[in-house]
Design an enzyme around this catalytic site. Sequence first.
Site, PDB file in Angstrom:
ATOM      1  N   LEU A  14       0.818  -1.207   0.000  1.00 19.63           N
ATOM      2  CA  LEU A  14       0.000   0.000   0.000  1.00 19.63           C
ATOM      3  C   LEU A  14       0.851   1.255   0.000  1.00 19.63           C
ATOM      4  O   LEU A  14       0.501   2.246  -0.665  1.00 19.63           O
ATOM      5  CB  LEU A  14      -0.931  -0.004   1.223  1.00 19.63           C
ATOM      6  CG  LEU A  14      -1.840   1.212   1.371  1.00 19.63           C
ATOM      7  CD1 LEU A  14      -2.760   1.367   0.170  1.00 19.63           C
ATOM      8  CD2 LEU A  14      -2.637   1.129   2.666  1.00 19.63           C
ATOM      9  N   THR A  32      10.216   6.624   1.853  1.00 15.76           N
ATOM     10  CA  THR A  32      11.183   5.950   2.704  1.00 15.76           C
ATOM     11  C   THR A  32      10.892   4.452   2.804  1.00 15.76           C
ATOM     12  O   THR A  32       9.754   4.011   2.674  1.00 15.76           O
ATOM     13  CB  THR A  32      11.210   6.546   4.128  1.00 15.76           C
ATOM     14  OG1 THR A  32      10.069   6.100   4.868  1.00 15.76           O
ATOM     15  CG2 THR A  32      11.238   8.059   4.092  1.00 15.76           C
ATOM     16  N   ASP A  56      14.516   3.082   8.767  1.00 20.83           N
ATOM     17  CA  ASP A  56      13.931   2.049   9.615  1.00 20.83           C
ATOM     18  C   ASP A  56      13.180   2.806  10.699  1.00 20.83           C
ATOM     19  O   ASP A  56      13.790   3.522  11.498  1.00 20.83           O
ATOM     20  CB  ASP A  56      15.034   1.174  10.209  1.00 20.83           C
ATOM     21  CG  ASP A  56      14.506   0.089  11.143  1.00 20.83           C
ATOM     22  OD1 ASP A  56      13.363   0.214  11.630  1.00 20.83           O
ATOM     23  OD2 ASP A  56      15.240  -0.873  11.402  1.00 20.83           O
ATOM     24  N   ASN A  83       2.811   4.606   7.268  1.00 21.07           N
ATOM     25  CA  ASN A  83       2.311   3.367   6.672  1.00 21.07           C
ATOM     26  C   ASN A  83       3.101   2.127   7.075  1.00 21.07           C
ATOM     27  O   ASN A  83       2.542   1.040   7.136  1.00 21.07           O
ATOM     28  CB  ASN A  83       2.317   3.506   5.150  1.00 21.07           C
ATOM     29  CG  ASN A  83       2.185   2.177   4.446  1.00 21.07           C
ATOM     30  OD1 ASN A  83       1.112   1.591   4.370  1.00 21.07           O
ATOM     31  ND2 ASN A  83       3.309   1.670   3.928  1.00 21.07           N
ATOM     32  N   SER A 134      -3.863   2.294   9.725  1.00 19.58           N
ATOM     33  CA  SER A 134      -4.201   1.304  10.734  1.00 19.58           C
ATOM     34  C   SER A 134      -4.761   0.090   9.999  1.00 19.58           C
ATOM     35  O   SER A 134      -4.205  -0.367   9.007  1.00 19.58           O
ATOM     36  CB  SER A 134      -5.194   1.893  11.738  1.00 19.58           C
ATOM     37  OG  SER A 134      -5.563   0.940  12.712  1.00 19.58           O
ATOM     38  N   TYR A 148      -1.271  -8.922  16.294  1.00 17.51           N
ATOM     39  CA  TYR A 148      -1.331  -7.834  15.321  1.00 17.51           C
ATOM     40  C   TYR A 148      -2.411  -6.826  15.706  1.00 17.51           C
ATOM     41  O   TYR A 148      -2.170  -5.611  15.715  1.00 17.51           O
ATOM     42  CB  TYR A 148      -1.606  -8.404  13.932  1.00 17.51           C
ATOM     43  CG  TYR A 148      -1.817  -7.361  12.863  1.00 17.51           C
ATOM     44  CD1 TYR A 148      -0.795  -6.487  12.499  1.00 17.51           C
ATOM     45  CD2 TYR A 148      -3.037  -7.249  12.208  1.00 17.51           C
ATOM     46  CE1 TYR A 148      -0.986  -5.529  11.522  1.00 17.51           C
ATOM     47  CE2 TYR A 148      -3.244  -6.295  11.223  1.00 17.51           C
ATOM     48  CZ  TYR A 148      -2.213  -5.439  10.881  1.00 17.51           C
ATOM     49  OH  TYR A 148      -2.418  -4.485   9.911  1.00 17.51           O
ATOM     50  N   LYS A 152      -2.420  -2.665  16.584  1.00 14.99           N
ATOM     51  CA  LYS A 152      -3.243  -1.701  15.858  1.00 14.99           C
ATOM     52  C   LYS A 152      -4.287  -1.049  16.757  1.00 14.99           C
ATOM     53  O   LYS A 152      -4.615   0.129  16.578  1.00 14.99           O
ATOM     54  CB  LYS A 152      -3.907  -2.371  14.650  1.00 14.99           C
ATOM     55  CG  LYS A 152      -2.935  -2.714  13.526  1.00 14.99           C
ATOM     56  CD  LYS A 152      -2.252  -1.469  12.981  1.00 14.99           C
ATOM     57  CE  LYS A 152      -1.431  -1.778  11.720  1.00 14.99           C
ATOM     58  NZ  LYS A 152      -0.771  -0.557  11.182  1.00 14.99           N
ATOM     59  N   THR A 183      -2.289  -6.960  -1.580  1.00 15.94           N
ATOM     60  CA  THR A 183      -0.872  -6.606  -1.527  1.00 15.94           C
ATOM     61  C   THR A 183      -0.106  -7.842  -1.071  1.00 15.94           C
ATOM     62  O   THR A 183      -0.680  -8.921  -0.920  1.00 15.94           O
ATOM     63  CB  THR A 183      -0.632  -5.457  -0.521  1.00 15.94           C
ATOM     64  OG1 THR A 183      -0.902  -5.941   0.812  1.00 15.94           O
ATOM     65  CG2 THR A 183      -1.536  -4.267  -0.812  1.00 15.94           C
TER      66      THR A 183
END
Length: 271
Positions: A14, A32, A56, A83, A134, A148, A152, A183
């Site tokens: 994304l 980046t 990073d 992101n 998110s 995970y 979030k 993705t």
Amino acid sequence: MSQIWLVTGASRGLGREIARAALDAGKIVVATARSADAVLDAFGSENDRLHPRTLDITDAETAKSVAAETVARFGAIDVLVNNAGYAELGFFETFTDAAVRRQFEVNLFGTMNVARAVVPHMRERRSGLIVTISSVSGLVSNGGGAVYSASKFAVEGWMEGFAQELAPLGVRSLLVEPGMLRTDFMDSKSASFGSIEIPDYAEAIAQYRAFVDGANGNQPGDPKELAACIVTLASQDKAPARLVFGNDARQWATAKMDHLREEIAHSVDKI
């Protein structure tokens, strides 16, 4: 001058689509990733509005350096797209403590690092937009996604409050909560699975892994569509505070709200 965007995790998935959509809309994009070469591999070097940088997000000092360099060169950061992240997918007890902490180190504390680096420049100008990627998993948690989702959920709580602190200073916030996107998020580059074998969970884990393998590459959400939507919303003076993207995400979020309403009503009845 064109808007200045800083996008993390921009070499693939994304993040790459958001950076590409911003470039297509005429923005200057500081893109980046953990390797600037990966950004060049994704985009090539033909666009003079693309500026790859190595970052990073768990490195707070580098985040500050990239933000300061961007402001020194272009005069501002108009839009930050936070992101970068990854997923620990699997049952909670199969993860080591180190794996759980790494999930938070990247998804929460890394995202905070970048915000800390960029927000002072936005506050100084009394202008800017923070787009935080998110997930609907920040609203709804299911078996196999507990770790995970925990990271979030934390991002959601932090940004919901932080946005209210920033609003009087002219800095806006958009929380993006996608459903399943087509993705590479579910492949081994972005997702990791628990390493501890627990027989009680073996059958359920096998079913969950089969679900992930089957979903990878077949997700219903179009990342290009979401990226275009984010770029459009970023150009509006009164963008929404949240964007729940995808029919699956809206269904899951709505079901969660309905369930909460029922539980709240039931709690009141019992008092």
